[in-house]
Design a protein around this motif. Structure first.
Motif, PDB file in Angstrom:
ATOM      1  N   ILE A  63       0.839  -1.209   0.000  1.00  0.00           N
ATOM      2  CA  ILE A  63       0.000   0.000   0.000  1.00  0.00           C
ATOM      3  C   ILE A  63       0.872   1.257   0.000  1.00  0.00           C
ATOM      4  CG2 ILE A  63      -1.725   1.283   1.381  1.00  0.00           C
ATOM      5  CD1 ILE A  63      -2.941  -1.362   0.563  1.00  0.00           C
ATOM      6  N   ARG A  64       0.480   2.229  -0.831  1.00  0.00           N
ATOM      7  CA  ARG A  64       1.099   3.568  -0.758  1.00  0.00           C
ATOM      8  C   ARG A  64       0.670   4.199   0.565  1.00  0.00           C
ATOM      9  NH1 ARG A  64       2.288   7.194  -5.061  1.00  0.00           N
ATOM     10  NH2 ARG A  64       1.530   8.725  -3.581  1.00  0.00           N
ATOM     11  N   ALA A  65       1.632   4.554   1.400  1.00  0.00           N
ATOM     12  CA  ALA A  65       1.306   5.192   2.687  1.00  0.00           C
ATOM     13  C   ALA A  65       2.205   6.418   2.808  1.00  0.00           C
ATOM     14  CB  ALA A  65       1.553   4.225   3.829  1.00  0.00           C
ATOM     15  N   PHE A 108       4.302  12.050   4.445  1.00  0.00           N
ATOM     16  CA  PHE A 108       5.030  13.265   4.034  1.00  0.00           C
ATOM     17  C   PHE A 108       4.786  13.489   2.547  1.00  0.00           C
ATOM     18  CE2 PHE A 108       7.489  11.345   7.500  1.00  0.00           C
ATOM     19  CZ  PHE A 108       7.522  12.401   8.392  1.00  0.00           C
ATOM     20  N   LYS A 109       4.434  14.691   2.166  1.00  0.00           N
ATOM     21  CA  LYS A 109       4.174  15.003   0.761  1.00  0.00           C
ATOM     22  C   LYS A 109       5.056  16.156   0.303  1.00  0.00           C
ATOM     23  CE  LYS A 109       2.017  13.432  -1.719  1.00  0.00           C
ATOM     24  NZ  LYS A 109       2.498  12.232  -2.479  1.00  0.00           N
ATOM     25  N   PRO A 110       6.140  15.875  -0.377  1.00  0.00           N
ATOM     26  CA  PRO A 110       6.932  16.982  -0.939  1.00  0.00           C
ATOM     27  C   PRO A 110       6.136  17.619  -2.086  1.00  0.00           C
ATOM     28  CG  PRO A 110       8.074  14.849  -1.119  1.00  0.00           C
ATOM     29  CD  PRO A 110       6.658  14.568  -0.764  1.00  0.00           C
ATOM     30  N   GLY A 159      11.211  10.097  -4.393  1.00  0.00           N
ATOM     31  CA  GLY A 159      10.351  10.743  -5.378  1.00  0.00           C
ATOM     32  C   GLY A 159      11.132  11.359  -6.521  1.00  0.00           C
ATOM     33  N   ALA A 160      10.395  11.730  -7.565  1.00  0.00           N
ATOM     34  CA  ALA A 160      11.022  12.290  -8.766  1.00  0.00           C
ATOM     35  C   ALA A 160      11.849  13.544  -8.440  1.00  0.00           C
ATOM     36  CB  ALA A 160       9.937  12.625  -9.784  1.00  0.00           C
ATOM     37  N   ARG A 161      11.376  14.313  -7.463  1.00  0.00           N
ATOM     38  CA  ARG A 161      12.080  15.566  -7.127  1.00  0.00           C
ATOM     39  C   ARG A 161      13.391  15.313  -6.390  1.00  0.00           C
ATOM     40  NH1 ARG A 161       7.135  15.456  -7.500  1.00  0.00           N
ATOM     41  NH2 ARG A 161       5.882  17.056  -8.495  1.00  0.00           N
ATOM     42  N   ASN A 162      13.557  14.124  -5.849  1.00  0.00           N
ATOM     43  CA  ASN A 162      14.786  13.765  -5.118  1.00  0.00           C
ATOM     44  C   ASN A 162      15.617  12.726  -5.864  1.00  0.00           C
ATOM     45  OD1 ASN A 162      15.341  15.072  -2.637  1.00  0.00           O
ATOM     46  ND2 ASN A 162      13.532  14.105  -1.715  1.00  0.00           N
ATOM     47  N   LEU A 187      12.918   3.748  -6.605  1.00  0.00           N
ATOM     48  CA  LEU A 187      13.543   4.982  -7.097  1.00  0.00           C
ATOM     49  C   LEU A 187      12.781   5.486  -8.315  1.00  0.00           C
ATOM     50  CD1 LEU A 187      15.983   6.979  -7.019  1.00  0.00           C
ATOM     51  CD2 LEU A 187      17.208   5.348  -8.477  1.00  0.00           C
ATOM     52  N   LYS A 188      12.059   6.595  -8.131  1.00  0.00           N
ATOM     53  CA  LYS A 188      11.355   7.198  -9.267  1.00  0.00           C
ATOM     54  C   LYS A 188      12.390   7.795 -10.220  1.00  0.00           C
ATOM     55  CE  LYS A 188       6.806   7.313  -8.001  1.00  0.00           C
ATOM     56  NZ  LYS A 188       5.755   8.279  -8.237  1.00  0.00           N
ATOM     57  N   ARG A 189      12.018   7.836 -11.495  1.00  0.00           N
ATOM     58  CA  ARG A 189      12.874   8.532 -12.473  1.00  0.00           C
ATOM     59  C   ARG A 189      12.633  10.031 -12.336  1.00  0.00           C
ATOM     60  NH1 ARG A 189      12.353   8.055 -19.012  1.00  0.00           N
ATOM     61  NH2 ARG A 189      14.203   9.275 -19.557  1.00  0.00           N
ATOM     62  N   GLU A 245       9.273   4.276 -13.588  1.00  0.00           N
ATOM     63  CA  GLU A 245       9.051   5.302 -14.618  1.00  0.00           C
ATOM     64  C   GLU A 245       7.699   5.965 -14.327  1.00  0.00           C
ATOM     65  OE1 GLU A 245      10.307   6.827 -17.345  1.00  0.00           O
ATOM     66  OE2 GLU A 245       8.348   7.656 -17.826  1.00  0.00           O
ATOM     67  N   ARG A 246       7.702   7.305 -14.246  1.00  0.00           N
ATOM     68  CA  ARG A 246       6.476   8.021 -13.867  1.00  0.00           C
ATOM     69  C   ARG A 246       6.208   9.197 -14.792  1.00  0.00           C
ATOM     70  NH1 ARG A 246       7.425  13.102 -13.253  1.00  0.00           N
ATOM     71  NH2 ARG A 246       6.236  13.461 -11.346  1.00  0.00           N
ATOM     72  N   GLY A 247       6.836   9.130 -15.978  1.00  0.00           N
ATOM     73  CA  GLY A 247       6.637  10.222 -16.934  1.00  0.00           C
ATOM     74  C   GLY A 247       7.709  11.276 -16.774  1.00  0.00           C
TER      75      GLY A 247
HETATM   76  C1  PEP Z   1       4.250  10.080  -5.349  1.00  0.00           C
HETATM   77  O1  PEP Z   1       4.351   8.958  -5.853  1.00  0.00           O
HETATM   78  O2  PEP Z   1       3.668  10.278  -4.287  1.00  0.00           O
HETATM   79  C2  PEP Z   1       4.859  11.235  -6.038  1.00  0.00           C
HETATM   80  C3  PEP Z   1       4.915  12.424  -5.474  1.00  0.00           C
HETATM   81  O3  PEP Z   1       5.290  10.974  -7.275  1.00  0.00           O
HETATM   82  P1  PEP Z   1       6.504  11.663  -8.103  1.00  0.00           P
HETATM   83  O4  PEP Z   1       7.669  11.766  -7.163  1.00  0.00           O
HETATM   84  O5  PEP Z   1       6.687  10.709  -9.231  1.00  0.00           O
HETATM   85  O6  PEP Z   1       5.994  13.006  -8.547  1.00  0.00           O
END
Ligand code: PEP
Ligand code: MN
Length: 339
Positions: free
Chosen positions: A126-128, A131-133, A185-188, A207-209, A237-239
């Motif tokens: 589950i996505r939990a 913290f939301k950057p 996340g993609a930003r990190n 590890l997000k792209r 891969e998340r775009g």
């Molecule tokens: C996420 O999966 O919660 C998210 C913020 O995605 P991304 O880092 O790909 O923008």
């Protein structure tokens, strides 16, 4: 460079080669595959002298110079797919899980309902996200410690596994006790200090792209994790950011194909953050499975219209089974693709 040993090599041979590699001022990393024993030399570049010395050993079959910036995550070092197990669920090597959950934890009621709906559909990871950057400092930043408390209560009730995004160094320890996969996340994606520190916990890492990251840079970021102690890395891969505005991001499915040819790590796809619109998510998920993705990461919410973040892209959790049904034939196809 990597060294492939002869098929009959024994542990004493591996030890002897590793000792010599240390003498030559490289660090040895051994990978024992189904067919080959491969030793990677981590260090500064390829030395012709070192190659010659290593080639002369009787137990060495061949020495291959690899000029790439990444070695441990490469297919050359480890030809078979890596399979990562999280709470009994396998990822990679033909095991294709759907990971799902809300964009963020907003309240006990919201999160518990989402988890209940997903557990009813057989979802185990589950996505939990406590913290939301966020791009804007004025947007919802997550419930933070209250969110972690909610995660504890809900985990106790349902016994699920969690993936949680770690926005910075301060949150690693807070999340380590409760989550089963760390998400970068993609930003990190190229925050190397964060990657090195997170790797020391040895926990699986997704590890997000990065939004403007080449595939090589993505794999090299994964190399930070693996070389610093975290072998169980899942790429996602998340775009990427392009000139196109019809979708939130441009889902780069060719990157899945390319990355899977270059690395043994599982490569999954997040169609939710790519599309940005709920209607497109099933089609992108099917396409991802058709090109060989090793899993999906999907956003879902009990009441998407009132979600605190990413309202437009979250599938209603009460209807998550319909999403699963819509992708099921592609899931079965993906499991039968040649590896
Ligand atoms: C996420 O999966 O919660 C998210 C913020 O995605 P991304 O880092 O790909 O923008
Ligand atoms: Mn989101």
């Amino acid at each position: 460079m990597i060294i492939i040993l002869k098929p009959n090599a024994e542990q004493s041979d591996i030890d002897a080669v590793c000792d010599l590699i240390c003498t030559l001022r490289y660090q040895p990393r051994v990978s024992k595959g189904e067919h080959d024993i491969v030793i990677s030399c981590i260090g500064n570049g390829v030395s012709p002298h070192a190659m010659e010395v290593l080639r002369s050993l009787p137990m060495v079959d061949r020495v291959v110079p690899i000029q790439k910036k990444y070695k441990l995550v490469s297919r050359e070092f480890h030809p078979e797919d890596t399979i990562i197990t999280v709470g009994g669920e396998k990822i990679g090597g033909g095991n294709i899980p759907i990971i799902a959950g809300p964009c963020a934890i907003e309240s006990y009621g919201q999160f518990r309902q989402a988890v209940k709906d997903l557990v009813d559909c057989g979802i185990k990871i589950i996505r939990a996200m406590p913290f939301k950057p966020r791009t804007s400092p004025y947007d919802f930043q997550g419930l933070k410690l209250d969110g972690i408390r909610i995660m504890r209560d809900v985990k106790e009730e349902f016994g699920i596994s969690y993936i949680s995004e770690v926005p910075g160094l301060m949150q690693i320890k807070m999340l380590n006790d409760i989550c089963d996969i760390f998400q970068i996340g993609a930003r990190n994606a190229q925050n190397f200090d964060l990657l090195e520190n997170i790797a020391q916990y040895g926990k699986p890492v997704l590890l997000k792209r990065g939004m403007a990251e080449t595939i090589e840079e993505w794999l090299t970021a994964a190399e930070y994790l693996v070389s610093c102690g975290s072998p169980n890395v899942i790429l996602c891969e998340r775009g990427i950011r392009t000139f196109e505005t019809a979708t939130r991001n441009t889902l780069d499915l060719s990157a899945v194909v390319v990355a899977k040819s270059m690395t043994h790590l599982p490569v999954i796809v997040d169609p939710s953050h790519a599309a940005g619109k709920v209607k497109m998510v099933p089609a992108l998920a099917r396409a991802a499975l058709a090109v060989g993705a090793d899993g999906l990461l999907v956003e879902t919410h009990p009441d998407p219209v009132h979600a605190f973040s990413d309202a437009a892209q979250q599938i209603p959790s009460a209807g998550f089974q319909s999403f699963i049904d819509a992708v099921k034939p592609w899931l079965d196809l993906a499991k039968s693709l040649p590896r």
